[in-house]
Design an enzyme around this catalytic site. Sequence first.
Site, mmCIF file in Angstrom:
data_model
loop_
_atom_site.group_PDB
_atom_site.id
_atom_site.type_symbol
_atom_site.label_atom_id
_atom_site.label_comp_id
_atom_site.label_asym_id
_atom_site.label_seq_id
_atom_site.Cartn_x
_atom_site.Cartn_y
_atom_site.Cartn_z
ATOM 1 N N PRO A 1 1.078 -1.436 0.018
ATOM 2 C CA PRO A 1 0.279 -0.032 -0.402
ATOM 3 C C PRO A 1 0.600 1.637 -0.158
ATOM 4 C CG PRO A 1 -0.214 -0.929 2.296
ATOM 5 C CD PRO A 1 0.876 -1.925 1.037
ATOM 6 N N ASN A 2 0.564 2.269 -1.351
ATOM 7 C CA ASN A 2 1.055 3.729 -0.418
ATOM 8 C C ASN A 2 2.346 3.481 -1.534
ATOM 9 O OD1 ASN A 2 -1.043 4.448 0.943
ATOM 10 N ND2 ASN A 2 -0.280 3.529 2.776
ATOM 11 N N ARG B 1 5.208 10.564 -2.516
ATOM 12 C CA ARG B 1 5.026 10.168 -1.203
ATOM 13 C C ARG B 1 6.354 10.708 -0.183
ATOM 14 N NH1 ARG B 1 4.551 4.588 1.168
ATOM 15 N NH2 ARG B 1 3.711 4.891 3.463
ATOM 16 N N TYR C 1 11.251 8.731 1.353
ATOM 17 C CA TYR C 1 11.046 7.656 0.327
ATOM 18 C C TYR C 1 12.087 8.289 -0.669
ATOM 19 C CZ TYR C 1 7.467 5.739 3.778
ATOM 20 O OH TYR C 1 7.015 5.306 4.400
ATOM 21 N N ASN D 1 8.043 -5.402 -0.354
ATOM 22 C CA ASN D 1 8.037 -4.496 0.044
ATOM 23 C C ASN D 1 6.623 -4.168 0.860
ATOM 24 O OD1 ASN D 1 7.932 -2.221 1.553
ATOM 25 N ND2 ASN D 1 9.038 -0.779 0.002
ATOM 26 N N ALA E 1 2.885 -0.895 4.721
ATOM 27 C CA ALA E 1 2.222 -0.966 6.619
ATOM 28 C C ALA E 1 2.189 -2.241 6.609
ATOM 29 C CB ALA E 1 1.471 0.378 6.614
ATOM 30 N N GLU F 1 12.251 -9.632 2.362
ATOM 31 C CA GLU F 1 12.115 -8.061 3.102
ATOM 32 C C GLU F 1 12.712 -6.906 2.262
ATOM 33 O OE1 GLU F 1 12.129 -7.390 6.572
ATOM 34 O OE2 GLU F 1 10.228 -6.421 6.828
ATOM 35 N N HIS G 1 12.488 -2.838 2.106
ATOM 36 C CA HIS G 1 12.111 -0.992 2.191
ATOM 37 C C HIS G 1 13.027 -0.189 2.130
ATOM 38 C CE1 HIS G 1 9.206 -3.048 5.132
ATOM 39 N NE2 HIS G 1 10.013 -3.593 5.383
ATOM 40 N N ARG H 1 12.654 4.600 12.727
ATOM 41 C CA ARG H 1 11.257 5.265 12.676
ATOM 42 C C ARG H 1 10.444 5.016 14.114
ATOM 43 N NH1 ARG H 1 8.715 4.911 6.685
ATOM 44 N NH2 ARG H 1 7.807 6.879 7.827
HETATM 45 C C1 DQA Z 1 7.946 1.157 4.393
HETATM 46 C C2 DQA Z 1 8.512 1.074 5.581
HETATM 47 C C3 DQA Z 1 7.406 0.638 5.785
HETATM 48 O O1 DQA Z 1 6.935 1.065 7.885
HETATM 49 C C4 DQA Z 1 5.976 1.869 5.635
HETATM 50 O O2 DQA Z 1 4.455 1.626 6.137
HETATM 51 C C5 DQA Z 1 5.919 1.732 3.936
HETATM 52 C C6 DQA Z 1 7.155 2.516 3.858
HETATM 53 C C7 DQA Z 1 9.250 1.418 3.429
HETATM 54 O O3 DQA Z 1 10.000 1.343 2.272
HETATM 55 O O4 DQA Z 1 9.912 2.031 3.797
HETATM 56 O O5 DQA Z 1 5.134 1.847 3.575
HETATM 57 O O6 DQA Z 1 7.397 -0.447 3.868
#
Ligand code: DQA
Length: 148
Positions: A15-16, A23, A28, A80, A83, A104, A106, A113
Amino acid sequence: MPAPEAPTVFVLNGPNLNLLGTREPAIYGSDTLDDIAGKLEDRARALNLAIDMRQSNHEGHLIDWLHEAQASDARAVLLNAGAFTHTSVALYDAIRSIRTPVIEVHLSNPHAREAFRHVSYVGMAAKGTIAGFGAASYLLALEAAAGL
Ligand code: DQA
Protein backbone atom coordinates in the site's frame (compact mmCIF):
# COMPACT_ATOMS: atom_id res chain seq x y z
CA MET A 1 15.71 -8.45 -23.28
CA PRO A 2 16.58 -11.30 -20.90
CA ALA A 3 16.97 -14.76 -22.42
CA PRO A 4 13.56 -16.48 -22.64
CA GLU A 5 14.57 -18.99 -19.99
CA ALA A 6 15.71 -16.30 -17.55
CA PRO A 7 14.37 -17.09 -14.07
CA THR A 8 11.79 -14.58 -12.83
CA VAL A 9 12.01 -12.54 -9.65
CA PHE A 10 8.67 -11.19 -8.45
CA VAL A 11 8.88 -7.68 -6.98
CA LEU A 12 5.75 -7.10 -4.91
CA ASN A 13 4.86 -3.70 -3.52
CA GLY A 14 2.15 -2.95 -1.01
CA PRO A 15 0.00 0.00 0.00
CA ASN A 16 0.86 3.60 -0.85
CA LEU A 17 3.97 2.63 -2.80
CA ASN A 18 2.13 3.65 -6.00
CA LEU A 19 2.64 7.22 -4.71
CA LEU A 20 6.44 6.99 -4.53
CA GLY A 21 8.03 10.09 -5.99
CA THR A 22 5.60 12.43 -4.27
CA ARG A 23 4.96 10.51 -1.03
CA GLU A 24 7.10 11.93 1.80
CA PRO A 25 10.19 12.29 -0.41
CA ALA A 26 12.37 13.19 2.58
CA ILE A 27 11.79 9.63 3.82
CA TYR A 28 11.24 7.63 0.63
CA GLY A 29 13.20 9.58 -1.98
CA SER A 30 12.10 11.02 -5.30
CA ASP A 31 12.18 7.87 -7.47
CA THR A 32 8.80 6.64 -8.61
CA LEU A 33 7.97 2.94 -8.60
CA ASP A 34 8.44 2.99 -12.39
CA ASP A 35 11.91 4.49 -11.91
CA ILE A 36 12.77 1.66 -9.53
CA ALA A 37 11.34 -0.91 -11.96
CA GLY A 38 13.58 0.50 -14.71
CA LYS A 39 16.69 0.23 -12.54
CA LEU A 40 15.76 -3.31 -11.53
CA GLU A 41 15.20 -4.33 -15.14
CA ASP A 42 18.61 -2.99 -16.18
CA ARG A 43 20.37 -4.88 -13.41
CA ALA A 44 18.26 -8.02 -13.91
CA ARG A 45 19.25 -8.16 -17.58
CA ALA A 46 22.91 -8.24 -16.57
CA LEU A 47 22.16 -11.00 -14.04
CA ASN A 48 20.10 -12.99 -16.59
CA LEU A 49 16.97 -12.60 -14.50
CA ALA A 50 13.52 -11.34 -15.45
CA ILE A 51 11.55 -8.97 -13.22
CA ASP A 52 7.81 -9.15 -12.63
CA MET A 53 7.01 -5.89 -10.77
CA ARG A 54 3.57 -5.37 -9.20
CA GLN A 55 1.88 -3.04 -6.72
CA SER A 56 -1.37 -3.27 -4.84
CA ASN A 57 -3.05 -1.43 -2.00
CA HIS A 58 -4.90 -4.65 -1.10
CA GLU A 59 -3.47 -7.27 1.24
CA GLY A 60 -5.19 -10.18 -0.52
CA HIS A 61 -3.53 -9.34 -3.84
CA LEU A 62 -0.12 -9.61 -2.20
CA ILE A 63 -1.08 -13.00 -0.76
CA ASP A 64 -2.37 -14.25 -4.12
CA TRP A 65 0.84 -13.09 -5.80
CA LEU A 66 3.02 -14.88 -3.23
CA HIS A 67 1.14 -18.08 -4.05
CA GLU A 68 1.54 -17.34 -7.76
CA ALA A 69 5.30 -16.89 -7.31
CA GLN A 70 5.56 -20.47 -6.12
CA ALA A 71 3.10 -21.83 -8.72
CA SER A 72 5.06 -20.16 -11.52
CA ASP A 73 8.40 -21.33 -10.13
CA ALA A 74 9.79 -17.84 -9.56
CA ARG A 75 13.41 -17.69 -8.36
CA ALA A 76 12.55 -15.37 -5.49
CA VAL A 77 10.23 -12.64 -4.30
CA LEU A 78 11.32 -9.16 -3.25
CA LEU A 79 8.53 -7.93 -0.99
CA ASN A 80 8.00 -4.39 0.20
CA ALA A 81 4.70 -4.87 1.98
CA GLY A 82 4.51 -1.22 3.13
CA ALA A 83 2.52 -0.84 6.33
CA PHE A 84 1.17 -4.44 6.05
CA THR A 85 4.72 -5.39 7.11
CA HIS A 86 3.84 -4.36 10.64
CA THR A 87 0.30 -5.75 10.86
CA SER A 88 -0.23 -8.76 8.66
CA VAL A 89 -0.23 -12.24 10.16
CA ALA A 90 -1.78 -13.32 6.84
CA LEU A 91 1.37 -12.23 4.97
CA TYR A 92 3.52 -14.03 7.58
CA ASP A 93 1.50 -17.19 6.97
CA ALA A 94 1.64 -16.77 3.18
CA ILE A 95 5.43 -16.41 3.18
CA ARG A 96 5.75 -19.49 5.38
CA SER A 97 3.31 -21.37 3.13
CA ILE A 98 5.53 -21.21 0.04
CA ARG A 99 8.99 -22.56 -0.67
CA THR A 100 9.96 -19.58 -2.85
CA PRO A 101 12.45 -17.46 -0.92
CA VAL A 102 11.10 -14.05 0.05
CA ILE A 103 13.39 -11.09 0.70
CA GLU A 104 11.90 -8.25 2.73
CA VAL A 105 12.68 -4.82 1.27
CA HIS A 106 12.17 -1.30 2.63
CA LEU A 107 13.27 2.05 1.29
CA SER A 108 13.50 3.51 4.80
CA ASN A 109 14.90 1.86 7.91
CA PRO A 110 11.80 1.01 9.97
CA HIS A 111 13.91 0.38 13.08
CA ALA A 112 15.04 4.02 13.06
CA ARG A 113 11.42 5.24 12.90
CA GLU A 114 8.25 5.07 15.02
CA ALA A 115 7.96 2.18 17.49
CA PHE A 116 4.99 0.69 15.60
CA ARG A 117 7.34 0.02 12.67
CA HIS A 118 9.76 -2.00 14.79
CA VAL A 119 7.70 -5.19 14.48
CA SER A 120 7.83 -6.93 11.11
CA TYR A 121 5.62 -9.96 10.47
CA VAL A 122 7.20 -10.13 7.01
CA GLY A 123 10.69 -10.16 8.48
CA MET A 124 9.78 -12.99 10.88
CA ALA A 125 9.04 -15.23 7.89
CA ALA A 126 11.41 -13.85 5.22
CA LYS A 127 14.81 -15.24 4.28
CA GLY A 128 16.38 -11.85 4.97
CA THR A 129 15.78 -8.12 5.03
CA ILE A 130 17.31 -5.15 3.23
CA ALA A 131 16.19 -1.75 4.47
CA GLY A 132 17.28 1.83 4.68
CA PHE A 133 19.06 2.36 1.36
CA GLY A 134 16.25 4.03 -0.57
CA ALA A 135 15.72 2.68 -4.09
CA ALA A 136 19.06 0.90 -3.78
CA SER A 137 17.44 -1.47 -1.24
CA TYR A 138 15.63 -3.09 -4.16
CA LEU A 139 18.85 -3.46 -6.17
CA LEU A 140 20.71 -4.93 -3.19
CA ALA A 141 17.84 -7.38 -2.68
CA LEU A 142 18.03 -8.36 -6.34
CA GLU A 143 21.75 -9.12 -5.91
CA ALA A 144 20.82 -11.30 -2.94
CA ALA A 145 18.13 -13.06 -4.99
CA ALA A 146 20.61 -13.72 -7.80
CA GLY A 147 22.89 -15.45 -5.30
CA LEU A 148 20.23 -17.85 -4.02
C1 DQA B 1 8.19 1.07 3.93
C2 DQA B 1 8.27 1.23 5.45
C3 DQA B 1 6.91 1.00 6.09
O1 DQA B 1 7.00 1.19 7.49
C4 DQA B 1 5.89 1.97 5.53
O2 DQA B 1 4.61 1.69 6.07
C5 DQA B 1 5.85 1.98 4.05
C6 DQA B 1 7.12 1.97 3.34
C7 DQA B 1 9.52 1.41 3.25
O3 DQA B 1 9.73 0.98 2.11
O4 DQA B 1 10.35 2.11 3.83
O5 DQA B 1 4.80 2.09 3.44
O6 DQA B 1 7.87 -0.28 3.64
